[in-house]
Design an enzyme around this catalytic site. Structure first.
Site, mmCIF file in Angstrom:
data_model
loop_
_atom_site.group_PDB
_atom_site.id
_atom_site.type_symbol
_atom_site.label_atom_id
_atom_site.label_comp_id
_atom_site.label_asym_id
_atom_site.label_seq_id
_atom_site.Cartn_x
_atom_site.Cartn_y
_atom_site.Cartn_z
ATOM 1 N N GLU A 76 0.827 -1.205 0.000
ATOM 2 C CA GLU A 76 0.000 0.000 0.000
ATOM 3 C C GLU A 76 0.862 1.255 0.000
ATOM 4 O O GLU A 76 1.927 1.291 0.617
ATOM 5 C CB GLU A 76 -0.917 0.002 1.224
ATOM 6 C CG GLU A 76 -1.978 -1.078 1.148
ATOM 7 C CD GLU A 76 -2.912 -1.099 2.345
ATOM 8 O OE1 GLU A 76 -4.091 -1.457 2.153
ATOM 9 O OE2 GLU A 76 -2.469 -0.751 3.465
ATOM 10 N N CYS A 106 6.622 -6.504 7.546
ATOM 11 C CA CYS A 106 7.756 -5.943 8.275
ATOM 12 C C CYS A 106 8.224 -6.935 9.327
ATOM 13 O O CYS A 106 7.419 -7.661 9.909
ATOM 14 C CB CYS A 106 7.340 -4.624 8.936
ATOM 15 S SG CYS A 106 8.692 -3.725 9.728
ATOM 16 N N GLY A 162 7.009 -1.715 6.046
ATOM 17 C CA GLY A 162 8.382 -2.190 6.051
ATOM 18 C C GLY A 162 9.356 -1.261 6.741
ATOM 19 O O GLY A 162 9.081 -0.082 6.991
ATOM 20 N N GLU A 163 10.530 -1.801 7.045
ATOM 21 C CA GLU A 163 11.658 -1.068 7.619
ATOM 22 C C GLU A 163 12.656 -0.797 6.496
ATOM 23 O O GLU A 163 13.318 -1.715 6.002
ATOM 24 C CB GLU A 163 12.304 -1.902 8.730
ATOM 25 C CG GLU A 163 13.701 -1.478 9.159
ATOM 26 C CD GLU A 163 13.813 -0.019 9.570
ATOM 27 O OE1 GLU A 163 14.633 0.706 8.959
ATOM 28 O OE2 GLU A 163 13.084 0.405 10.496
ATOM 29 N N HIS A 180 -3.488 5.950 16.147
ATOM 30 C CA HIS A 180 -4.672 5.493 15.426
ATOM 31 C C HIS A 180 -4.965 4.066 15.879
ATOM 32 O O HIS A 180 -4.200 3.150 15.613
ATOM 33 C CB HIS A 180 -4.442 5.575 13.919
ATOM 34 C CG HIS A 180 -4.036 6.946 13.479
ATOM 35 N ND1 HIS A 180 -2.742 7.259 13.089
ATOM 36 C CD2 HIS A 180 -4.738 8.104 13.416
ATOM 37 C CE1 HIS A 180 -2.680 8.539 12.773
ATOM 38 N NE2 HIS A 180 -3.866 9.074 12.970
ATOM 39 N N CYS A 209 -1.013 6.765 9.865
ATOM 40 C CA CYS A 209 0.217 6.192 10.404
ATOM 41 C C CYS A 209 -0.063 4.921 11.193
ATOM 42 O O CYS A 209 -0.893 4.907 12.103
ATOM 43 C CB CYS A 209 0.896 7.230 11.284
ATOM 44 S SG CYS A 209 2.454 6.680 12.016
#
Length: 356
Positions: free
Chosen positions: A100, A120, A165-166, A295, A338
């Protein structure tokens, strides 16, 4: 609002190849080496989505190219639009997964939040992507496709690697993607229009500081290592206190921006004790602190701090010499804000009306 878009299979992708790799491609199909620059201009400047559109290549050369290669553009499979104008796109990857990306228009500014991995490994407790687990690395082409297949590409003013992801866990491909975005043969953007976010993987950080001029954002969320490790398990292996001296060596005021991301949780990291330690920890650095509203995700005990606490923390940091801002939440109604991105269940695309 949801829009259903099209998919189609690809050959080996030209998208994501740097100028040296394109020279090798040109030689392989019998084109002169200078054709690499022509291909790069068509893909990275003009943004074409087919080899046939590269009209200054010979017809025979284009035919030979198409036998093995494709431009590599994969349009989004799905687009969801928030009530606030934010759009979340679902892009297919070369490996058959999905990631995404989030397009955030804001007046004259338009930011694209892109992903670097499918899922991740970091397993941050407050993040839906962390719950997904790790499913694969994105190729350079996968990363750039989120930019070049974006319908609003020409509106973009900024790109942030803050999606799934990192980035430092896929650093080779992230650095190659940012090189193409900033190189004279590529999109020729200033590195200062790109921000890369990380939880603070030290080896990746050292490379990034030496090999990139892009802005850096570090996910902090607590100034106390023992508390941070409960939120971000990677803290146990990559302690934030261990990288502060490394960050302090950089000339942030003159070269690029350093920021710290801080999700404010009710009763966990929003006390005067936390505020004082933030000032102590970050005062040696020329940086800013982005305060982020939490969130809520399913099945979690985390709760977001109220607005009064957010404002108090911002003002306290400001009074003690740290630049602090409260980030505006965008796209929460479409799970685009986020910490909400997750593609664990690939979409079942059933109709052109956008139903799933």
């Amino acid at each position: 609002m949801i829009y259903l878009l099209s998919l189609y299979p690809m050959k080996e992708s030209l998208l994501g190849k740097d100028i040296t790799e394109l020279q090798n491609v040109a030689e392989t199909v019998g084109l002169p080496r200078f054709a690499a620059g022509q291909m790069a201009r068509w893909m990275y400047v003009q943004g074409v989505d087919s080899i046939e559109a590269m009209t200054n290549l010979s017809k025979e050369g284009r035919q030979r190219l198409t036998e093995t290669y494709d431009c590599g553009r994969r349009p989004a499979a799905l687009c969801q639009e928030s009530v606030d104008g934010t759009k979340k796109y679902l892009f297919p990857t070369e490996s058959g997964h999905y990631v995404e990306s989030v397009f955030i228009p804001d007046g004259e500014r338009a930011t694209l939040c892109i992903s670097s991995q499918v899922g991740c490994k970091m397993n941050c407790r407050f993040c839906m992507t962390g719950r997904q687990g790790f499913e694969g690395q994105l190729t350079v082409g996968d990363i750039l496709n989120q930019v070049y297949s974006l319908p609003e590409r020409e509106q973009l003013t900024n790109i942030v690697f803050m999606g799934q992801g990192e980035p430092f866990d896929n650093l080779d491909n992230v650095l190659r993607a940012t090189e193409i975005l900033t190189a004279p043969y590529g999109w020729a953007w200033s590195p200062r229009r790109i921000t890369v976010s990380t939880v603070g993987l030290r080896k990746g950080l050292e490379r990034f500081l030496h090999e990139s001029q892009c802005h850096l954002a570090i996910s902090l969320h607590s100034p106390f290592p023992e508390e941070r490790s409960e939120m971000i398990p990677a803290e146990r292996s990559f302690s934030l206190e261990g990288i502060i001296p490394l960050l302090a060596k950089e000339n942030w005021a003159g070269r690029r921006r350093l920021s710290f991301e801080y999700i404010v949780f009710q009763g966990l990291n929003d006390s005067p004790r936390h505020a004082r330690e933030l000032v102590r920890l970050l005062s040696p650095l020329h940086c800013r602190v982005n305060l982020i509203r939490f969130h809520t995700i399913p099945d979690t005990l985390f709760r977001g701090a109220d607005e009064q606490t957010m404002v108090w923390l911002r003002d306290y940091l400001g009074k003690h010499g740290l630049t602090a801002t409260i980030r505006q939440s965008r796209g929460e109604d479409i799970m685009a804000a986020c910490g909400l991105l997750n593609t664990q269940k690939e979409p079942h695309l059933t109709s052109s009306s956008g139903e799933r």
